[in-house]
Structure formats: structure tokens, C-alpha cells
Design an enzyme around this catalytic site. Sequence first.
Site, PDB file in Angstrom:
ATOM      1  N   TRP A 242      17.222 -13.052 -11.708  1.00 43.20           N
ATOM      2  CA  TRP A 242      15.858 -12.588 -12.017  1.00 43.20           C
ATOM      3  C   TRP A 242      15.073 -12.326 -10.746  1.00 43.20           C
ATOM      4  CZ3 TRP A 242      16.505 -10.690 -16.365  1.00 43.20           C
ATOM      5  CH2 TRP A 242      17.167 -11.364 -17.407  1.00 43.20           C
TER       6      TRP A 242
ATOM      7  N   ASP B 172       7.175 -15.888 -11.097  1.00 47.74           N
ATOM      8  CA  ASP B 172       7.798 -15.642 -12.394  1.00 47.74           C
ATOM      9  C   ASP B 172       8.113 -17.008 -12.986  1.00 47.74           C
ATOM     10  OD1 ASP B 172       9.443 -15.166 -14.555  1.00 47.74           O
ATOM     11  OD2 ASP B 172      10.947 -13.999 -13.448  1.00 47.74           O
TER      12      ASP B 172
ATOM     13  N   LYS C  66      10.936 -17.963 -23.730  1.00 48.71           N
ATOM     14  CA  LYS C  66      11.653 -19.138 -23.212  1.00 48.71           C
ATOM     15  C   LYS C  66      10.946 -20.456 -23.565  1.00 48.71           C
ATOM     16  CE  LYS C  66      14.494 -16.258 -21.138  1.00 48.71           C
ATOM     17  NZ  LYS C  66      14.132 -15.642 -19.873  1.00 48.71           N
TER      18      LYS C  66
HETATM   19  C1  LIG Z   1      14.524 -14.317 -19.153  1.00 48.53           C
HETATM   20  C2  LIG Z   1      13.917 -14.166 -17.818  1.00 48.53           C
HETATM   21  C3  LIG Z   1      13.469 -12.926 -17.346  1.00 48.53           C
HETATM   22  C4  LIG Z   1      13.607 -11.640 -18.146  1.00 48.53           C
HETATM   23  O1  LIG Z   1      12.698 -11.669 -19.159  1.00 48.53           O
HETATM   24  P1  LIG Z   1      12.518 -10.421 -20.172  1.00 48.53           P
HETATM   25  O2  LIG Z   1      11.328 -10.901 -20.968  1.00 48.53           O
HETATM   26  O3  LIG Z   1      13.776 -10.306 -20.946  1.00 48.53           O
HETATM   27  O4  LIG Z   1      12.228  -9.237 -19.375  1.00 48.53           O
HETATM   28  C5  LIG Z   1      12.883 -12.872 -16.111  1.00 48.53           C
HETATM   29  N1  LIG Z   1      12.740 -13.979 -15.356  1.00 48.53           N
HETATM   30  C6  LIG Z   1      13.164 -15.183 -15.778  1.00 48.53           C
HETATM   31  C7  LIG Z   1      12.987 -16.381 -14.906  1.00 48.53           C
HETATM   32  C8  LIG Z   1      13.769 -15.315 -17.018  1.00 48.53           C
HETATM   33  O5  LIG Z   1      14.199 -16.510 -17.443  1.00 48.53           O
END
Ligand SMILES: *Cc1c(COP(=O)(O)O)cnc(C)c1O
Length: 355
Positions: A98, A166, A190
Amino acid sequence: MKHNFGAGPCILPQNVFKQAADAVLDFNGLSILEVSHRHKDFVAVMDEAIDLVKKALNVPAGYSVGFLQGGATLGFTIVALNMMRENKKAAYLNTGTWASGAIKEAKKVGVDVAVVGSSEDKGFIYIPKDFSVPAGMDFFHYTSNNTIYGTQFHALPKTDLPLVCDMSSDIFSKEINVADYDLIYAGAQKNLGPAGATLYIVKDEVLGKSTSPFMPTYLDLKQHIEKESMLNTPPVFAVYVAMLNLRDLLANGGVKAKEVENNAKAALLYNEIDSNPLFFGTVATEDRSKMNVTFKLHNEALAEEFDKAWKAAGIVGLPGHRSVGGYRASMYNALPIESVQVLVDVMKDFATKNA
Ligand SMILES: *Cc1c(COP(=O)(O)O)cnc(C)c1O
């Protein structure tokens, strides 16, 4: 009842599923799926969702909260565009898939990215801590929890730059100090709600300061904040369910209580991994994630039998990400410690049978 260790979309509290299901049939006389996003009843939902995020994370004055679409993946682009200043340069940590995605997208919109620290040399099994940041950077970006590899920052990266994070896979799992950040973003699926909503927590000072010549309306956070997340049709159902989940979180002690539970769940499983002769943890001990626990069998030949055992116990979602293999137990807020105990019991029993 299944024990869902899936990495995302993931488990939410059962009572949230129930209330969400009820609202599909009856949300003040209409279905939540057909209600206008401009209807006062939904505007109230959006307001409450934003308010509950502020309450749950003690968001200080001078910060705004928004719900957008596009997932964290569009967030990679949005944060780069909105944080770009005169230098058009930024420091990024590369701690996995990511983080690499965030770097790639920042470059695409014209940010000159300095990867100041990376754990790619060892397959992303640790968090880089000793790094230096060159002068002239606009901001610093990192990924607080690396969902795929199972590493997590347990302290802030050392930098004085405006911090962007993020937090997709560990937001609401523990207390954070929002004032440490200029911009936080997280895909909902998540720990917050169903896929479709993406949360932004942004310092108001940041808004409208981009130097990017390219700024489509949808990607401008200022627009979303000014329009109170109603710039266009928001993901109505996803925001509604996130609101229900936040209500549930706050009714049950908030992130402080979740942090205690999440620590207990992590300790329970890591203790088993470390004491069980058949398994080993795949990442540096000090950087282990409390959300996504990655481990492997010493003897891969036992995989088929182990897979049968955990499946028979009602466990789902345990295989590791396709890029790393092994196992990954994702233990988001709604996963009860009883489910972790079921997994631990399966592992113990498997060790006895294969001693
Ligand atoms: C799952 C995840 C993403 C991607 O998320 P999307 O909503 O599918 O774009 C990005 N960063 C992290 C840390 C993630 O766990």
C-alpha cells in the site's frame, strides 16, 4: 457462527449488521437504499457520522472530517494533490504494497517523491526507523499498519514535516493524537464500515493550499469539506453503517476500550505462535501488527492438514495475502477474543497431533 479473520472487507458487530438489515427494509418509512441523500433524515446521519468520528478520536478544533468514495487507493492521489506545496517534493516511507501504491500515485500527479526509508530489502518484514529526510519536502507520508505483511508503527515516524497517514487498517483500533497529523485517510472496510466510504480527517489549514495545476473538483478536499461530504451523492449505505458502527464503538468504551481488547487478542495469538513448535511469526517482533497477525508453518507439508483443521473449527479468511502466502489472522475491532481462542486451540491441538 463463523470466526471471520478476513483482512477486509471484514467483520463488524452483529448488532450493526442487524440494524443495517432493518434499515434496508425500513428507514423512516423508506429503504435506506432509496432515500435521497438530501433528505433531512440522511443529512442527520451524515452529521452524526462525522460527529461520532470526532468524538471517537477526540478530533481537536481546527480539523474537519469528510466521507468520500474511491477507497484509500484514490486517497493516494487525493493526499498527494492536496498536500503539494511550492517544492512539489515529499518524503515517503515504503513499508509494503500500500505504501508503494501511495508512492506510485504521488509521482503520477507530479510529486517528486523521496523514499526516505524502506523495508523492501527484507520483504517488508520490519518498520524502518533510522532515516534522514532531505530539506525542502512539503510533507511526510507513511502507512501506519501494513495489512499485507503484518507490521505496524508503534511510534510516530521521526519528522517535523506535516504528517500524512494512510490509517486504513488500524484506525479506531487504538488511541491516536490527531493533532500530530495534517491529514489522515482510511478506507472504511477494515475497521469502520462496509466498503464504499473513505474517511478523511484533515487540518483546516491544509485546505485550498495545493500548488497543483491539476485539481479536478472531486479530488479537492476543500470542496468536500465545504459541502459537508455532499459534493455529490455520497455512499449513503456505507456511511449509514459506519455511523451505526461508531455508535456501537462509543457505547462500548470507545477506542480506549478497544485498544485494551486488541492488545489482549494480539498477546493471546502471538504467545501461541511463539510457543507452538510448528509455527513462526513472519515479521520483526517489535514491529508486529495487532490488527493483522502473519505467521507460517515451519513445515509447509503440513499445510493441507492444518487448513482442514481450522476450517472445521468454523474459521474463515485465514490464508495470507496471495503475495506473501502463509497465514494472516486479521483481528479487527469486531472480532471477539473468543474467536482468537478458537484459533489458538486449533493450533495447540494441531501441535499435539503432530508432535
Ligand atoms: C486495504 C488498504 C488499502 C486499499 O484500500 P481500498 O479502499 O481498497 O482502496 C490501502 N491502504 C491500506 C493500509 C489498506 O489496508
